[in-house]
Design an enzyme around this catalytic site. Structure first.
Site, short mmCIF file in Angstrom:
data_model
loop_
_atom_site.label_atom_id
_atom_site.label_comp_id
_atom_site.label_asym_id
_atom_site.label_seq_id
_atom_site.Cartn_x
_atom_site.Cartn_y
_atom_site.Cartn_z
CD GLU A 16 4.65 27.73 -4.07
OE1 GLU A 16 4.47 29.03 -3.97
OE2 GLU A 16 4.92 27.31 -5.29
CG HIS A 75 -1.18 29.71 -11.05
ND1 HIS A 75 -1.26 30.84 -10.76
CD2 HIS A 75 -0.04 29.55 -10.31
CE1 HIS A 75 -0.47 31.43 -9.85
NE2 HIS A 75 0.32 30.50 -9.39
O1 X8Z Z 1 1.90 32.31 -7.68
C1 X8Z Z 1 2.30 32.51 -6.64
C2 X8Z Z 1 3.57 33.12 -6.40
C3 X8Z Z 1 4.45 32.43 -7.24
S1 X8Z Z 1 4.77 30.56 -6.82
C4 X8Z Z 1 3.94 34.74 -6.63
N1 X8Z Z 1 1.27 32.63 -5.77
C5 X8Z Z 1 -0.12 32.35 -6.14
C6 X8Z Z 1 -0.79 33.41 -6.97
O2 X8Z Z 1 -0.26 34.63 -7.11
O3 X8Z Z 1 -2.00 32.90 -7.27
C7 X8Z Z 1 1.43 33.08 -4.30
C8 X8Z Z 1 0.14 32.99 -3.72
C9 X8Z Z 1 -0.70 32.33 -4.49
ZN ZN Z 2 5.76 30.33 -4.98
#
Ligand code: X8Z
Ligand code: ZN
Length: 611
Positions: free
Chosen positions: A410, A510
């Site tokens: 990340e 997530h």
């Molecule tokens: O989910 C992500 C990326 C894809 S791995 C866009 N991020 C987290 C979120 O959106 O909650 C990046 C920062 C945190």
């Molecule tokens: Zn990511």
């Protein structure tokens, strides 16, 4: 992301598999296990087992990845079922391999081989028990939860709206009632997820226990190869918390000035709908309300992108060009042909940005409903960074394809985005004049609203899940526990009383998609550590936020050397290759924002901070 996104590449194509024993199908495996049960297997058998496992995972992984890609790009009942079937098949294979691997537990073997055996247990985000019905049930729940999130709709101003629309309201609106409508509306989407989520946890916990873990949380933490992963995360949080506290104090005071005591108290946690983001996880969109007085000399990146005719492809082109300037190969033609760059008008897609490697070689792509703005310019670099990393470790064998740990994956693109300085933007023609030193505090403020604000959110999401997975929090307490942690870590509270059936965690991608989250917290520490090292190596002596490594091939070569290791070595080895140290350290975040911290503390002098 793990598994079918960045993790799919763990399942690399294996080239010549010379000494494979007759372990090609589960059936023949069973027979062999029965015959060999009485004696300890040999090292050669262990090696052959792993070689064969990598071969099977590679073949299955390709089919699985394609099914998931199609579903994410075209969410329908049918693609959902196809994804569930592929998930079921892949889960069965992986659980089978992890179970059979147990017979090699007492074999003496080189550390590299032992790590591969261990990794078999970490391939799945959610393990299933050895039971076909429950594996199928788990796969169906997973596909349904993902699709519910992807296709969720709410009502705004009497019209049907998407998460993207609601996010725009959260970013731009300043009328608390309108903000609340969007905030509440999106949280209705997750209400029907709750029971399924609880059932999913029940089944996957059974699977985790069968694999030898206490629960799914133990499995998630186990992949980091640390004695005390939770303690390590707390240690890092302790390093950066004073900075967060200062930012929180200033932002709350400014919101209070703007909205008044009725909406934001001067002493309590901040209502979550006022921070410019659906999850209050990054606050860049409220810069106008919290910026230092007299901010005339900075620029608005969104306005500059629009004025310069940028679209999603051009934004991806900028990210590609940056990596090329460091010595990385251009993105392949197939990246441009197969990626999804904008939200299609006539079909449902999973809009949450992701990066994929379908064949564990060069078939790298992203899927992103890109908006032309500064936030997505950074996200574009984030996604392309995943693809660059995936391709860098493609020469590793299947089980060694992956990030050194999730936080590394990340952090790659984010570290590059830290080099998007005014100087760099001038070089690529996006701005005409570099703001002078008196713009340092405004520039740092913009960055802090994105990066520092994120830190406690990055930490609390898995704190919640670990409690859920361990059973400490039961379904009846899901929502309250979520808000307790939001308040404890972020100093953020729900803007209104939550309905009894609310499942607010499910309104964050997530959670229904089972992507572990501490990786992002670690990435927000690591990217600054990488940036500081890179700038020091480049001989940069000015403030860290003004340093761009654009065009620096020596730094690029070292960055690439770390990436090429994939997960073949424990993560401290990878960290050492690039930074010379074996420890993650929050001191780079602190150093980067030091001038802002001083300024914030001056502003906060007569305020009462904390919540
Ligand atoms: O989910 C992500 C990326 C894809 S791995 C866009 N991020 C987290 C979120 O959106 O909650 C990046 C920062 C945190
Ligand atoms: Zn990511």
């Amino acid at each position: 992301m793990r598994n079918m996104k960045s993790g799919l590449s763990k399942l690399a194509i294996l080239t010549a598999a010379s000494m494979v024993m007759a372990a090609c199908s589960p059936a023949t495996n069973d027979a062999r296990v029965a015959v060999q049960a009485e004696r300890t297997p040999t090292l050669a058998e262990a090696q052959a087992f792993i070689l064969d496992a990598e071969k099977q995972l590679d073949a299955e992984g390709l089919a699985y990845g394609r099914a998931l890609w199609v579903q994410a790009n075209f969410v329908t009942t049918d693609t959902n079922q196809l994804a569930a079937s592929a998930d079921e098949k892949f889960t069965l294979l992986t659980v089978d391999l992890a179970t059979k691997a147990k017979r090699f537990n007492d074999v003496e073997m080189p550390a590299e081989l032992r790590r591969k055996f261990n990794k078999l247990k970490f391939l799945l985000d959610l393990p299933a028990p050895q039971n076909k019905e429950r594996t199928a049930e788990l796969a169906t729940i997973k596909a349904n939860l993902g699709a519910t999130y992807a296709t969720g709709k709410l009502t705004l101003d009497g019209k049907e709206a998407t998460l993207g629309d609601a996010s725009d309201v959260l970013a731009r609106e300043r009328d608390p009632a309108k903000l609340l409508e969007a905030w509440n509306g999106w949280r209705e989407v997750s209400v029907p997820m709750k029971d399924q989520y609880a059932r999913m946890v029940e089944i996957a916990n059974e699977g985790a226990i069968e694999m030898g873990f206490d629960d799914i949380g133990g499995m998630w933490r186990g992949q980091y190869e640390m004695e005390d992963f939770a303690g390590e995360a707390d240690r890092l949080w302790g390093q950066v918390k004073p900075l967060y506290d200062s930012l929180h104090c200033h932002v709350r005071a400014k919101l209070n000035e703007n909205y008044g005591d009725e909406v934001v108290s001067k002493t309590e946690a901040i209502p979550a709908h006022l921070l410019g983001n659906m999850w209050a996880q990054s606050w860049g969109n409220i810069y106008d309300m919290v910026k230092p007085e007299g901010d005339a000399k900075t620029f608005d990146l969104t306005e500059r992108l629009v004025a310069n005719g940028y679209d999603a492809r051009k934004m991806a082109g900028a990210a590609d060009d940056f990596f090329q300037s460091l010595g990385f190969e251009p993105l392949p033609d197939t990246f441009w042909e197969r990626s999804l760059f904008v939200k299609p008008r006539d079909r449902e897609v999973q809009c949450h940005a992701s990066a994929w490697n379908l064949d564990a070689k060069d078939d790298i792509r992203i899927k992103m409903c890109t908006k032309v703005n500064g936030e997505d310019f950074a996200t574009m670099h984030h996604e392309v960074g995943h693809n660059i990393y995936q391709r860098a470790y493609k020469h590793q064998s299947g089980l060694d394809q992956g990030g050194a740990h999730g936080g590394f994956h990340e952090a790659i693109g984010d570290m590059i985005a830290l080099s998007i300085t005014p100087e760099y933007l001038k070089t690529i023609g996006l701005i005409d004049e570099v703001p002078s030193a008196d713009a340092d505090i405004p520039l740092l403020m913009k960055q802090a609203l994105e990066k520092v604000a994120f830190l406690p959110f990055g930490l609390m999401v898995d704190q919640w899940r670990w409690k859920v997975f361990s059973g400490e929090v039961t379904p009846a307490g899901y929502n309250d526990a979520w808000w307790q942690l939001r308040e404890k870590y972020q100093g953020v509270k729900a803007p209104n009383e939550r309905p009894a059936d609310a499942f607010d965690p499910g309104a964050k991608y997530h959670i229904p998609n089972n992507t572990s989250y501490t990786r992002y917290f670690l990435a927000h520490i690591l990217q600054f550590q990488f940036h500081q090292t890179a700038c020091e190596d480049a001989g940069w002596e000015g403030p860290l936020h003004r340093c761009s490594i654009y065009g620096n091939k020596e730094v690029g070569a070292k960055f690439k050397a770390m990436q090429e290791l994939g997960s073949s070595k424990p993560w401290p080895d990878a960290l050492e290759v690039f930074t010379g140290t074996r420890e993650m350290n929050g001191s780079s975040v602190v150093a980067y924002f030091a001038p802002l911290k001083e300024w914030l503390d001056e502003q906060n002098k007569n305020r009462s901070c904390g919540w």
